[in-house]
Design an enzyme around this catalytic site. Structure first.
Site, PDB file in Angstrom:
ATOM      1  CE1 TYR A 113      -3.704  -2.424   0.041  1.00  0.00           C
ATOM      2  CE2 TYR A 113      -2.615  -3.374   1.946  1.00  0.00           C
ATOM      3  CZ  TYR A 113      -3.571  -3.453   0.955  1.00  0.00           C
ATOM      4  OH  TYR A 113      -4.381  -4.547   0.861  1.00  0.00           O
ATOM      5  N   PRO A 126     -11.212  -0.329  -2.769  1.00  0.00           N
ATOM      6  CG  PRO A 126     -11.164  -2.350  -1.679  1.00  0.00           C
ATOM      7  CD  PRO A 126     -10.639  -0.959  -1.577  1.00  0.00           C
ATOM      8  CG  HIS A 349      -7.238  -2.322   0.316  1.00  0.00           C
ATOM      9  ND1 HIS A 349      -7.294  -3.082   1.455  1.00  0.00           N
ATOM     10  CD2 HIS A 349      -7.535  -3.156  -0.694  1.00  0.00           C
ATOM     11  CE1 HIS A 349      -7.604  -4.320   1.129  1.00  0.00           C
ATOM     12  NE2 HIS A 349      -7.769  -4.389  -0.167  1.00  0.00           N
ATOM     13  CB  THR A 471      -4.655 -11.102   2.736  1.00  0.00           C
ATOM     14  OG1 THR A 471      -3.736 -10.181   2.177  1.00  0.00           O
ATOM     15  CG2 THR A 471      -5.948 -10.435   3.080  1.00  0.00           C
ATOM     16  CB  SER A 560     -11.436 -10.640  -3.074  1.00  0.00           C
ATOM     17  OG  SER A 560     -11.510 -10.691  -1.684  1.00  0.00           O
TER      18      SER A 560
END
Ligand code: COA
Length: 632
Positions: A113, A126, A349, A471, A560
Site C-alpha cells: 500500500y 475498493p 485499503h 492476507t 476476492s
C-alpha cells in the site's frame, strides 16, 4: 488492490507502531478486553522453507512451460543448497518473527500500500454497492445519510467500549485490530511513499465527521457536549444546513487532487498545505471519523445497468463532471449517498481488508432499518463549519491536471456488476462442495473458455487467525483446476469423469484455502524471503529474478470473496493492465458479482468474462445434476 503488496499503520499524531497491539480509546466498558483477546492469538508462523519451495514449483506447473519449470527447478536447487542463501534468509525471517508481533505486517503495509505509487482510485481502493434505496429526492438523501451516520456512531460505541463481538473463522477467533484502524484515520501522500494516520488513538479522539456536497467540505460535530451522539433528527437538521449552504456547483473540486498518482499528489499536497487555512481544512478531513459524500445525481440508466453504474459511482465517482471531486480518496472510510437512492462506500485499503468494512456496513444497514428513534427535544445546534480552501494558480493547475487524469482513468475502466440469480451457496452445499471453491472453479472455467489457457490467479485468504494478520494468496489456478477446465468441454471425456475432476479441483482449492488461512501458503513467505534478501544480501537471489516468478506474480485474475449479510457487492480494479478484478458476495440463493477490466487492453472485456462466468456456473450445475453419482 489484492495482487499488490503490503503494510501496517504509521500514525502521525499518535504513531501506531506497526508491530504493537493497538489499544482502543474512549470510554471502556470492558477495559482490557481487546488487548486480552489480541494477546491470546497465535503469532504468524514462518512456513518451512522446503515446503514453500516445493509448493511454489507445483503452483507454477499449470501457468508456465515445461522448459521454464526445468530452469526454475535448477535455480531452486541452488537456493535450497545446504548452507546456502535460502537457509540464511529463512533464519533471518525466523529471527524477525521472534522479535516482532507479526513478521509480515509492516512489510505488507509498506509494500502493498504505502510504497505503491499508482492512484488509490481504481488501483487500490475498493468500492461497495449497497441495495438501491427508495428515495429520489434531497429529503430522502439527507434522511438516509442521517440514519447512516447514527448507525456508524452506534458501531463506534462498540469499538470504543471494546464490546465488539469477536469474529471466528473455521472455529478459530480472529484478530480484531483492523476494526480499530478504520475510523478517524486517513492516508497521507508523500513524494516517495505514503503514511497512514490514525487519530482515534490520540489523547483527544475526534468527535466530528466531514460531509462533502457539491465539492464543498464541512466539519460536522456529531457528539453533544455531554458526549452523547447526535440523534437522527439532529443529524438531519445539520445535514440540511450543509446542503443549503453548498448549493453552488461552480466550486473547485479540491478533493480530486487525492485521485492522482501518489508522487504527483505528494508534491501537490505540499503545495496545498503551505497555506495555513488549507492545512487546517485538510487536517479536519484527515481527523474526521468518516466522510459522508452527498452526491449529485448520476446519469440515469436502465434497471439492468443500474448496478454497474452504481459500482462506478462508488469506485471513482464517474469523472470530474460528476462526483469524482466529491471525495477525499485518502480518507479510510467514505460513505456515499446519491440523491437518486444510490448508496455505498469507498474505502482506502491500507488499514483494512473488506470483511471488517463489510461487517460495519451490515451493522449500519440494519441500524438504518430500525423504526425511527425517540424524538429528542431540539437543542439548537451551531452551523457546521465550512472547510475553506485558498486556491492559488498553482493549486488550480494541479486540480486541472487531476481532472484530466481522472477522466482518463474513468474512461479506461470497464466494470460490470451483476446478480447471478440461478443459485447461491445453496447449490454447492447440496453437492457437499465448498461454495467458494465452486465459484473459483467456475472462474477458472470461464477464463479457460475465453483464452484457452489458465492464468496466475489470486484469491485473498484471511490471516486474521494470527495477531495483526492481514492476507495471503490462494492460488486458484492449479494442476487440478486445469485438468477440470480442459476436460469440461472435451467431447471425448465422459460426464462421470468430468464430475470427478470437478470434485477433485474443488477439494484441491479448499485444501489450499485451509493451508493459507493457517499461515502455510507460499506468497507472503516468498515476499518475506525477498524482503529479507534486500536487508541482508548485496544481490537478489535468482529465483526472484526468474521469468517464472514474474509470471506467477502477474495476476490476470485478481479475485476476492467478501461475504456480507447485506445484499451488496464489493468492486475493485484489475491489478495488471491485461487482467480482471473479480469480487463476489455469495448469498444463500444468489451471488452478487463485480468484474472489472481496462478498456485500453484489447484482450479483456468485463461483460464477456461475466457472461462466461454465468455460463460456467450453469454448466457446472447441469453437469452435477445430470450425472448419476455415488451417494454423497
Ligand atoms: N459441504 C457443505 N457445505 C460446505 C462445504 C461442503 N463441502 N464446504 C463449505 N461449506 C459451507 C461452510 O460451512 C460455510 O457455511 P455458512 O454459509 O453456513 O457459513 C459455507 O459453505 C461457505 O464456505 P466456503 O465457501 O468454503 O468459504 P469460507 O466461508 O470458508 O471462505 C475464504 C473462504 C477464502 C473466502 C475465507 O477463508 C477467507 O479467507 N476470507 C477472507 C477473504 C478476504 O480477506 N477478502 C478481502 C479482500 S479485500
Amino acid at each position: 488492490m489484492l495482487g499488490l503488496l503490503a503494510r501496517t499503520m504509521m500514525a502521525k499524531t499518535c504513531l501506531v507502531k506497526p508491530s504493537t497491539l493497538v489499544k482502543p480509546v474512549s470510554v471502556t466498558k470492558i477495559p482490557g478486553r481487546y488487548l486480552a483477546h489480541q494477546e491470546g492469538l497465535p503469532k504468524l508462523p514462518v512456513p518451512p522453507l522446503r515446503q514453500t519451495c516445493e509448493r511454489y514449483l507445483a503452483m507454477l506447473e499449470p501457468i508456465i512451460s515445461e522448459a521454464e519449470i526445468r530452469h526454475t527447478r535448477q535455480l531452486m536447487a541452488e537456493f535450497l543448497r545446504s548452507g546456502g542463501v535460502g537457509e540464511r534468509l529463512q533464519k533471518g525471517l525466523e529471527r524477525r518473527a521472534r522479535k516482532t508481533e507479526n513478521w509480515l505486517s509492516d512489510w505488507w503495509l509498506q509494500t502493498a500500500y504505502l510504497d505503491f505509487r499508482m492512484p488509490v482510485v481504481v488501483h487500490s481502493s475498493p468500492g461497495v454497492v449497497l441495495p438501491r434505496l427508495e428515495f429520489h429526492d434531497r429529503q430522502g438523501q439527507i434522511r438516509y445519510a442521517a440514519k447512516l451516520i447514527a448507525g456508524v456512531l452506534d458501531f463506534k460505541t462498540m469499538i470504543d467500549n471494546e464490546t465488539l463481538p469477536v469474529e471466528y473463522l473455521g472455529g478459530k477467533p480472529l484478530c480484531m485490530n483492523q476494526y480499530y484502524q478504520v475510523l478517524s484515520s486517513c492516508r497521507i501522500p508523500g513524494p516517495k511513499k505514503d503514511t497512514v494516520v490514525n487519530h482515534a488513538l490520540g489523547k483527544r479522539p475526534p468527535s466530528h465527521i466531514t460531509v462533502v456536497h457539491n465539492f464543498q467540505f464541512f466539519l460536522l460535530d456529531v457528539y453533544n457536549s455531554d458526549g452523547t451522539p447526535l440523534t437522527i433528527d439532529q443529524l438531519y437538521m445539520q445535514l440540511e444546513k450543509i446542503w443549503n449552504s453548498s448549493l453552488q456547483t461552480n466550486k473547485e473540486p479540491i478533493g480530486i487532487l487525492t485521485s492522482q498518482h501518489r508522487n504527483t499528489w505528494g508534491k501537490a499536497y505540499n503545495t496545498l498545505i503551505k497555506d495555513k487555512v488549507n492545512k487546517e481544512s485538510v487536517r479536519a478531513i484527515q481527523k474526521s471519523i468518516i466522510t459522508v459524500c452527498l452526491d449529485a445525481p448520476m446519469p440515469r440508466v436502465s434497471d439492468e445497468l443500474y448496478r454497474s453504474r452504481a459500482a462506478i459511482q462508488m469506485l471513482h465517482g464517474g469523472g470530474s463532471r460528476w462526483n469524482s471531486g466529491n471525495r477525499w480518496f485518502d480518507k479510510t472510510l467514505q460513505f456515499i449517498i446519491g440523491e437518486d437512492g444510490s448508496c455505498g462506500l469507498i474505502y482506502e485499503h491500507a488499514p483494512a481488508e473488506g470483511p471488517p468494512i463489510v461487517s460495519l456496513v451490515d451493522h449500519v444497514v440494519e441500524y438504518t432499518k430500525k423504526s425511527e428513534m425517540v424524538r429528542s427535544p431540539m437543542v439548537p445546534l451551531s452551523m457546521p463549519q465550512k472547510l475553506r480552501f485558498n486556491i492559488t494558480p498553482e493549486i488550480k493547475k494541479d486540480i486541472e491536471k487531476a481532472k484530466q487524469n481522472m477522466n482518463i482513468m474513468v474512461n479506461d475502466l470497464d466494470l460490470k456488476a451483476f446478480v447471478f440469480s440461478n443459485f447461491g451457496k445453496n447449490f454447492p452445499k447440496s453437492q457437499k462442495m465448498s461454495p467458494d471453491a465452486f465459484i473459483q472453479m467456475a472462474l477458472q472455467l470461464a477464463y479457460f473458455r475465453t483464452y484457452q489457457a489458465c492464468c496466475s490467479t489470486y484469491e485473498s485468504a484471511s490471516l486474521r487467525m494470527f495477531r495483526l494478520g492481514r492476507t495471503d494468496t490462494i492460488r486458484s489456478a492449479s494442476s487440478s483446476s486445469l485438468r477440470f477446465t480442459q476436460a469440461m468441454d472435451d467431447p471425448s471425456t465422459q460426464n462421470t469423469e468430468k464430475v470427478a475432476l470437478l470434485r477433485e479441483a474443488v477439494q484441491a482449492h479448499r485444501a489450499y484455502t485451509d493451508m493459507a488461512i493457517r499461515g502455510q501458503a507460499i506468497d507472503r513467505h516468498l515476499l518475506g524471503l525477498r524482503k529479507q534478501a534486500i536487508e541482508d544480501l548485496t544481490s537478489m537471489p535468482e529465483i526472484f529474478m526468474d521469468t517464472a516468478y514474474a509470471v506467477a506474480m502477474h495476476y490476470n485474475l485478481s479475485t476476492s470473496q467478501v461475504p456480507a449479510k447485506t445484499d451488496c457487492v464489493m468492486c475493485f480494479g484489475p491489478v495488471v493492465p491485461d487482467g480482471y478484478g473479480v469480487c463476489y458476495n455469495p448469498m444463500e440463493e444468489h451471488i452478487n458479482f463485480s468484474v472489472s477490466a481496462f478498456n485500453s487492453c484489447e484482450e479483456t472485456d468485463a461483460a464477456k468474462l461475466a457472461q462466461a462466468l454465468q455460463g460456467a456456473l450453469l454448466d457446472m450445475r447441469e453437469l452435477l445434476e445430470q450425472t448419476p453419482q455415488a451417494k454423497l
